[in-house]
Design a protein around this motif. Structure first.
Motif, PDB file in Angstrom:
ATOM      1  N   VAL A   1     -77.454  -8.586  10.884  1.00 24.67           N
ATOM      2  CA  VAL A   1     -76.428  -7.682  11.391  1.00 24.67           C
ATOM      3  C   VAL A   1     -76.411  -7.776  12.904  1.00 24.67           C
ATOM      4  CG1 VAL A   1     -75.720  -5.285  11.608  1.00 24.67           C
ATOM      5  CG2 VAL A   1     -76.652  -6.122   9.431  1.00 24.67           C
ATOM      6  N   GLN A   2     -75.249  -8.033  13.459  1.00 19.65           N
ATOM      7  CA  GLN A   2     -75.128  -8.130  14.912  1.00 19.65           C
ATOM      8  C   GLN A   2     -74.376  -6.917  15.436  1.00 19.65           C
ATOM      9  OE1 GLN A   2     -73.362 -11.770  16.296  1.00 19.65           O
ATOM     10  NE2 GLN A   2     -73.880 -11.386  18.424  1.00 19.65           N
TER      11      GLN A   2
ATOM     12  N   PRO B   1     -70.737  -4.545  12.277  1.00 18.16           N
ATOM     13  CA  PRO B   1     -69.705  -5.221  11.474  1.00 18.16           C
ATOM     14  C   PRO B   1     -69.009  -4.268  10.510  1.00 18.16           C
ATOM     15  CG  PRO B   1     -71.681  -6.544  11.579  1.00 18.16           C
ATOM     16  CD  PRO B   1     -72.031  -5.221  12.198  1.00 18.16           C
ATOM     17  N   GLY B   2     -67.734  -4.482  10.311  1.00 16.04           N
ATOM     18  CA  GLY B   2     -66.953  -3.601   9.471  1.00 16.04           C
ATOM     19  C   GLY B   2     -67.329  -3.654   8.005  1.00 16.04           C
ATOM     20  N   ARG B   3     -67.983  -4.720   7.570  1.00 20.02           N
ATOM     21  CA  ARG B   3     -68.313  -4.865   6.151  1.00 20.02           C
ATOM     22  C   ARG B   3     -69.443  -3.920   5.727  1.00 20.02           C
ATOM     23  NH1 ARG B   3     -70.892  -8.981   8.782  1.00 20.02           N
ATOM     24  NH2 ARG B   3     -73.116  -9.257   8.346  1.00 20.02           N
TER      25      ARG B   3
ATOM     26  N   ALA C   1     -65.720   5.460  10.607  1.00 18.93           N
ATOM     27  CA  ALA C   1     -64.719   4.544  10.055  1.00 18.93           C
ATOM     28  C   ALA C   1     -64.738   3.198  10.776  1.00 18.93           C
ATOM     29  CB  ALA C   1     -63.338   5.172  10.144  1.00 18.93           C
ATOM     30  N   LYS C   2     -65.152   3.212  12.032  1.00 19.83           N
ATOM     31  CA  LYS C   2     -65.205   1.975  12.824  1.00 19.83           C
ATOM     32  C   LYS C   2     -66.618   1.455  13.005  1.00 19.83           C
ATOM     33  CE  LYS C   2     -61.067   3.080  15.544  1.00 19.83           C
ATOM     34  NZ  LYS C   2     -60.526   3.296  16.921  1.00 19.83           N
ATOM     35  N   ASN C   3     -67.605   2.136  12.399  1.00 17.28           N
ATOM     36  CA  ASN C   3     -69.017   1.734  12.567  1.00 17.28           C
ATOM     37  C   ASN C   3     -69.381   1.589  14.038  1.00 17.28           C
ATOM     38  OD1 ASN C   3     -69.537   1.725   9.840  1.00 17.28           O
ATOM     39  ND2 ASN C   3     -69.307  -0.475   9.580  1.00 17.28           N
TER      40      ASN C   3
ATOM     41  N   ALA D   1     -79.606   2.159  12.105  1.00 16.49           N
ATOM     42  CA  ALA D   1     -80.425   2.112  10.895  1.00 16.49           C
ATOM     43  C   ALA D   1     -79.505   1.795   9.726  1.00 16.49           C
ATOM     44  CB  ALA D   1     -81.126   3.447  10.685  1.00 16.49           C
ATOM     45  N   ILE D   2     -79.688   0.605   9.165  1.00 12.65           N
ATOM     46  CA  ILE D   2     -78.783   0.110   8.122  1.00 12.65           C
ATOM     47  C   ILE D   2     -79.613  -0.362   6.937  1.00 12.65           C
ATOM     48  CG2 ILE D   2     -76.967  -1.553   7.581  1.00 12.65           C
ATOM     49  CD1 ILE D   2     -76.410  -1.724  10.610  1.00 12.65           C
TER      50      ILE D   2
END
Length: 115
Positions: free
Chosen positions: A2-3, A25-27, A74-76, A98-99
């Protein structure tokens, strides 16, 4: 991998303002806590401000009343509005997210407060 992409750093005079942004990232569908840290040469990286997905915030004492953290789920994206900047705020600022149980860091953006 993740960048996180940071933007908004730069040179500002004491008393000025800057706004930092950090986008994931939006995903990615769910990001827990997001935060901003800063580091100066020879010192440990320190927490500046953090915000949970629900909007609860935490600030370092040194920035309370001057900095505001916010996020757009909504835009992360997480933001750091920095007002009344002082020379001691000069540092490289990093965002963290934190993902899915892991901490990811941005590349860092330089903030310099100087006349």
């Amino acid at each position: 991998q993740v960048q996180l992409v940071e933007s908004g750093g730069g040179l500002v005079q004491p008393g000025g303002s800057l706004r930092l942004s950090c986008a994931a990232p939006g995903r990615i569908f769910s990001i827990n806590e997001m935060g901003w840290y800063r580091q100066v040469p020879g010192k440990q990286r320190e927490l500046v401000a953090a915000i949970t997905r629900g909007g609860s915030t935490n600030y370092a004492d040194s920035v309370k009343g001057r900095f505001t953290i916010s996020r757009d789920n909504a835009k992360n994206t997480v933001y750091l509005q920095m007002n009344s900047l002082k020379p001691e705020d000069t540092a490289v600022y990093y965002c963290k997210a934190a993902i899915y149980g892991y901490d990811y860091w941005g590349q860092g953006t330089q903030v310099t407060v100087s006349s």
